[in-house]
Design an enzyme around this catalytic site. Structure first.
Site, mmCIF file in Angstrom:
data_model
loop_
_atom_site.group_PDB
_atom_site.id
_atom_site.type_symbol
_atom_site.label_atom_id
_atom_site.label_comp_id
_atom_site.label_asym_id
_atom_site.label_seq_id
_atom_site.Cartn_x
_atom_site.Cartn_y
_atom_site.Cartn_z
ATOM 1 N N GLN A 30 23.002 -14.136 2.400
ATOM 2 C CA GLN A 30 22.644 -15.408 1.778
ATOM 3 C C GLN A 30 23.833 -16.032 1.045
ATOM 4 O O GLN A 30 24.834 -15.365 0.809
ATOM 5 C CB GLN A 30 21.459 -15.199 0.825
ATOM 6 C CG GLN A 30 21.674 -14.098 -0.195
ATOM 7 C CD GLN A 30 20.381 -13.544 -0.783
ATOM 8 O OE1 GLN A 30 19.307 -14.141 -0.632
ATOM 9 N NE2 GLN A 30 20.448 -12.407 -1.461
ATOM 10 N N ASP A 154 9.647 -9.111 -7.243
ATOM 11 C CA ASP A 154 10.451 -10.152 -7.911
ATOM 12 C C ASP A 154 11.355 -10.750 -6.834
ATOM 13 O O ASP A 154 12.569 -10.543 -6.824
ATOM 14 C CB ASP A 154 11.251 -9.492 -9.033
ATOM 15 C CG ASP A 154 12.079 -10.488 -9.822
ATOM 16 O OD1 ASP A 154 11.926 -11.705 -9.609
ATOM 17 O OD2 ASP A 154 12.909 -10.042 -10.637
ATOM 18 N N THR A 156 12.733 -13.721 -3.814
ATOM 19 C CA THR A 156 13.052 -15.117 -3.580
ATOM 20 C C THR A 156 11.811 -15.793 -2.985
ATOM 21 O O THR A 156 10.789 -15.142 -2.754
ATOM 22 C CB THR A 156 14.224 -15.213 -2.581
ATOM 23 O OG1 THR A 156 13.973 -14.287 -1.529
ATOM 24 C CG2 THR A 156 15.546 -14.856 -3.211
ATOM 25 N N ASP A 157 11.904 -17.085 -2.685
ATOM 26 C CA ASP A 157 10.788 -17.772 -2.031
ATOM 27 C C ASP A 157 10.684 -17.293 -0.578
ATOM 28 O O ASP A 157 11.617 -16.672 -0.071
ATOM 29 C CB ASP A 157 11.007 -19.287 -2.098
ATOM 30 C CG ASP A 157 10.714 -19.806 -3.493
ATOM 31 O OD1 ASP A 157 9.541 -20.025 -3.807
ATOM 32 O OD2 ASP A 157 11.668 -19.957 -4.279
ATOM 33 N N PRO A 161 15.982 -13.849 3.526
ATOM 34 C CA PRO A 161 15.609 -12.422 3.540
ATOM 35 C C PRO A 161 14.286 -12.123 2.843
ATOM 36 O O PRO A 161 13.659 -11.092 3.095
ATOM 37 C CB PRO A 161 16.774 -11.730 2.821
ATOM 38 C CG PRO A 161 17.532 -12.802 2.119
ATOM 39 C CD PRO A 161 17.270 -14.084 2.831
#
Ligand code: SAM
Length: 280
Positions: A30, A154, A156-157, A161
């Site tokens: 990313q 916890d 990412t949106d 990944p």
């Protein structure tokens, strides 16, 4: 003047005036950026989406950790999936006697957070009660033999990944890694702007948990209203803990917070009608 425009939504965005870019590189997985801003301090963005800011991170990290841990009341083992900034880990470690496993897919997030965001992790990556695993959370949950009292996603949106962390098969694997009475909590976005995410997670959690609901927190940089956190529990009583009990439990661990309170904990499960309607 440099500006950072978040790319989460196609038709609407928040913009920050960048004071200084401290880091901007692509890892194998990313795009990673850390920059200084006036109101929110230092900010971590992944693939153009705000992950955490020095100024408001405690709203999110305190709620995603203390609501499940104090509802449960006897937590020994916690797994945080994602969480490479170390903020959730910091809050977990406020509970003495707890061992935390952090399963983060991108070692680069931990490295830059350790270097540029030390006020968020405050040494938690190096705490002897922590095991760090660099792995995809889906693979880890499917193959690890470890068992946990609380699992915190916890993430990412659901893009890049993190997309794989929003599937029913993943929630089923998490359920298999929970001890009796265990709790799974998920980062579920902002229902006003991402209503499908809440509805989908609700449908996917229900077959695997005896109690499924959401709780909310107001996080200024997760724009668009309240953000939702998913709740899948194997013990329905965990969701109706009285404030007095939560106060006693918080006092037992001498818990110091800036957002979380036992009263807010109880209130966070009361959903506005527009969110409730997505579920009922
Ligand atoms: N609080 C943040 C939010 O809601 O925007 C999330 C913060 S944390 C930085 C998200 C982390 O999830 C990132 O570091 C990312 O690398 C990690 N991640 C994404 N997909 C993952 C996966 N499949 N397995 C484990 N970690 C993952």
């Amino acid at each position: 003047m440099i500006r950072f425009e978040e790319t989460l939504y196609p038709h609407w965005s928040q913009t920050f005036r960048v004071q200084k870019v401290l880091y901007h590189e692509r890892s194998e997985l990313q795009d990673l950026a850390i920059f200084d801003s006036a109101i929110f301090g230092r900010i971590l963005a992944l693939d153009g989406v705000i992950q955490t800011t020095e100024a408001d991170e405690y709203h999110y990290h305190e709620m995603i950790v203390h609501v499940p841990l104090l509802s449960h009341g006897d937590v020994r083992a916690v797994c945080v999936v994602g969480g490479g900034d170390g903020g959730a880990l910091r809050e977990v470690l406020k509970h003495p006697g707890v061992h935390a496993t952090l399963v983060e897919i991108d070692a680069a997030v931990i490295e830059i957070s350790r270097r540029y965001l030390p006020t968020i992790s405050v040494g938690s990556f190096d705490d002897p009660r922590v095991t760090i695993v660099i792995a995809d959370g889906v693979r880890y949950m499917a193959s690890s033999g470890s068992m946990f009292d609380v699992i915190i996603i916890d993430s990412t949106d659901p893009q890049g990944p993190g997309e794989v962390l929003f599937h029913e098969s993943f929630y089923a694997s998490c359920r298999n890694r929970l001890k009796p009475g265990g709790i799974l909590v998920t980062q579920n976005g902002v229902p006003f702007l991402q209503p499908d995410e809440v509805y989908r997670t609700y449908c996917q959690l229900r077959p695997h948990f005896s109690d499924v609901w959401f709780f909310t927190a107001a996080v200024p940089t997760y724009v668009g209203g309240l953000m939702a956190m998913g709740w899948g529990s194997l013990e329905p009583a965990h969701r109706s803990r009285a404030p007095e009990l939560l106060r006693t439990r918080a006092a037992q661990v001498a818990l110091e917070t800036r957002y979380y309170t036992p009263n807010l904990h109880v209130a966070s499960f009361a959903l506005p009608r527009y969110i409730e309607r997505l579920l009922l």
